[in-house]
Design a protein around this motif. Structure first.
Motif, PDB file in Angstrom:
ATOM      1  N   ASP A   1       0.436  -4.882   3.300  1.00  8.71           N
ATOM      2  CA  ASP A   1       1.625  -4.311   3.918  1.00  8.71           C
ATOM      3  C   ASP A   1       1.582  -2.785   3.855  1.00  8.71           C
ATOM      4  O   ASP A   1       1.404  -2.202   2.782  1.00  8.71           O
ATOM      5  N   THR A   2       1.761  -2.142   4.996  1.00 12.27           N
ATOM      6  CA  THR A   2       1.720  -0.681   5.062  1.00 12.27           C
ATOM      7  C   THR A   2       2.811  -0.184   6.005  1.00 12.27           C
ATOM      8  O   THR A   2       3.647  -0.949   6.483  1.00 12.27           O
ATOM      9  N   ALA A   3       2.812   1.120   6.251  1.00  9.83           N
ATOM     10  CA  ALA A   3       3.774   1.725   7.175  1.00  9.83           C
ATOM     11  C   ALA A   3       3.349   3.150   7.461  1.00  9.83           C
ATOM     12  O   ALA A   3       2.729   3.804   6.613  1.00  9.83           O
ATOM     13  N   TYR A   4       3.688   3.648   8.635  1.00 12.11           N
ATOM     14  CA  TYR A   4       3.431   5.056   8.949  1.00 12.11           C
ATOM     15  C   TYR A   4       4.140   5.958   7.940  1.00 12.11           C
ATOM     16  O   TYR A   4       3.624   7.010   7.548  1.00 12.11           O
TER      17      TYR A   4
ATOM     18  N   THR B   1       0.818  -1.218   0.000  1.00 13.45           N
ATOM     19  CA  THR B   1       0.000   0.000   0.000  1.00 13.45           C
ATOM     20  C   THR B   1       0.852   1.269   0.000  1.00 13.45           C
ATOM     21  O   THR B   1       0.397   2.334   0.403  1.00 13.45           O
ATOM     22  N   TRP B   2       2.097   1.145  -0.435  1.00 15.07           N
ATOM     23  CA  TRP B   2       3.008   2.282  -0.452  1.00 15.07           C
ATOM     24  C   TRP B   2       2.433   3.442  -1.263  1.00 15.07           C
ATOM     25  O   TRP B   2       2.609   4.612  -0.933  1.00 15.07           O
ATOM     26  N   SER B   3       1.731   3.128  -2.343  1.00 17.25           N
ATOM     27  CA  SER B   3       1.233   4.186  -3.236  1.00 17.25           C
ATOM     28  C   SER B   3      -0.148   4.700  -2.842  1.00 17.25           C
ATOM     29  O   SER B   3      -0.755   5.481  -3.577  1.00 17.25           O
TER      30      SER B   3
ATOM     31  N   GLN C   1     -10.810 -11.183   8.247  1.00 17.27           N
ATOM     32  CA  GLN C   1     -10.568 -11.624   6.875  1.00 17.27           C
ATOM     33  C   GLN C   1      -9.179 -11.207   6.366  1.00 17.27           C
ATOM     34  O   GLN C   1      -8.762 -11.648   5.295  1.00 17.27           O
ATOM     35  N   VAL C   2      -8.486 -10.372   7.132  1.00 19.23           N
ATOM     36  CA  VAL C   2      -7.278  -9.728   6.617  1.00 19.23           C
ATOM     37  C   VAL C   2      -6.121  -9.822   7.603  1.00 19.23           C
ATOM     38  O   VAL C   2      -6.308  -9.758   8.813  1.00 19.23           O
ATOM     39  N   LEU C   3      -4.917  -9.966   7.067  1.00 20.43           N
ATOM     40  CA  LEU C   3      -3.686  -9.901   7.840  1.00 20.43           C
ATOM     41  C   LEU C   3      -3.016  -8.560   7.539  1.00 20.43           C
ATOM     42  O   LEU C   3      -2.935  -8.154   6.386  1.00 20.43           O
TER      43      LEU C   3
END
Length: 317
Positions: free
Chosen positions: A53-56, A13-15, A78-80
């Motif tokens: 996958d995400t990040a602050y 989800t970087w973008s 439903q999600v990791l």
């Protein structure tokens, strides 16, 4: 919560989101919010692609907010979720900056648990690794991992955590046909020998290996990725041609070939998704099996290109 993801691919989800030095607008030239990603998210989860996958650091928490809104509208079970503590963006006035950033992430995500929590870079292994212990013992995270760490740094993290009965269970590093450092320095072998899941990011090099771009069809010139990759396309001509040829052979896309290569190397690719067709691409990759000869052929062409996409953020030993 599971200790291993069933899907062969994680979604990045970087973008997603706008703002900050690493926002989707500045890096990718995107302007995406929750409503723009609902169909993408639904299709992914419906097809078993359940790890995000995400990040602050991604748009200063906006990526987390968007993911949280999508997850909570669909169902947390439903999600990791994979999220990160980013050294350099911490609140130094907090008693434990790692826990402080974790709490902020949990709030933006709208959850009380993160399945995998990472140290995002190797800026100060000795300072940040011990602070992960409290985060783990809070019960608010499942597995812990390190990102952008070299082999020696991963070993050092293991040494620091061992007295607390904690082990690194995941490594997340830049890994692609154009950046094979984790093969060359032995990190990939170390992970395999120590039951550490290796997550590969930038497998498509921000679209440069997607097959959609070349010297005649460049990336958005004003974006960071355009400035990084557009000048490299002439040197990548043979590799991109070979990827298209293999794609035709396997009834796939060039992006799927690049991803299948990473899976064949024993990694779990993290693919950034912003469009439905990217999710469809990801769901089809599992059925592609490249032969050893094809893997070597691609790697040799990548080496011959002379292109090295090592980033300034890459961990140093």
């Amino acid at each position: 919560m599971t200790t291993k993801t069933e899907a062969k691919i994680a979604l990045g989800t970087w973008s997603w989101g706008i703002g900050g030095f690493a926002g989707g607008d500045s890096i990718f030239g995107n302007q995406l919010d929750t409503k723009d990603l609902q169909e993408v998210f639904h299709l992914a989860v419906s097809n078993g692609l359940n790890l995000f996958d995400t990040a602050y650091a991604y748009a200063n928490g906006e990526s987390e907010r968007i993911l949280g809104e999508l997850v909570n509208a669909y169902g947390r079970d439903q999600v990791l979720i994979s999220d990160k503590f980013t050294p350099g963006m911490q609140n130094d006035s907090a008693e434990n900056p790692v826990v402080d950033m974790l709490e902020g992430s949990l709030k933006r995500l709208g959850t009380d648990f993160i399945d995998i929590y990472w140290i995002h870079n190797s800026a100060d292994v000795e300072r940040w690794t011990p602070l992960m212990v409290e985060a783990v013992k809070s019960g608010k995270i499942g597995r812990i991992g390190v990102s952008n760490h070299s082999l020696e740094q991963v070993k050092r993290v293991q040494e620091i955590l061992a007295p607390h009965g904690i082990k690194v269970s995941a490594v997340q590093n830049h890994f692609s046909l154009l950046y094979r450092n984790s093969i060359e320095d032995g990190l990939l072998d170390y992970c395999r020998e120590n039951d550490i899941q290796f997550f590969s990011y930038m497998v498509l090099e921000q679209g440069a290996l997607s097959g959609k771009y070349d010297e005649n069809h460049p990336l958005p010139a004003a974006s960071t990725r355009g400035k990084t990759y557009n000048s490299l396309f002439p040197a990548l001509k043979e590799l991109l041609t070979a990827m298209h040829e293999l794609a035709d052979k396997h009834q796939a896309s060039a992006a799927q070939i690049a991803t299948a290569w990473a899976i064949g190397r024993g990694t779990t690719p993290i693919l950034g998704v912003t469009k439905v067709e990217q999710v469809i691409d990801a769901t089809r990759v599992a059925g592609i099996n490249l032969s050893d000869e094809e893997v070597i052929f691609l790697e040799n062409l990548a080496k011959t290109s002379g292109v090295d996409t090592r980033g300034g953020w890459e961990g140093q030993a």
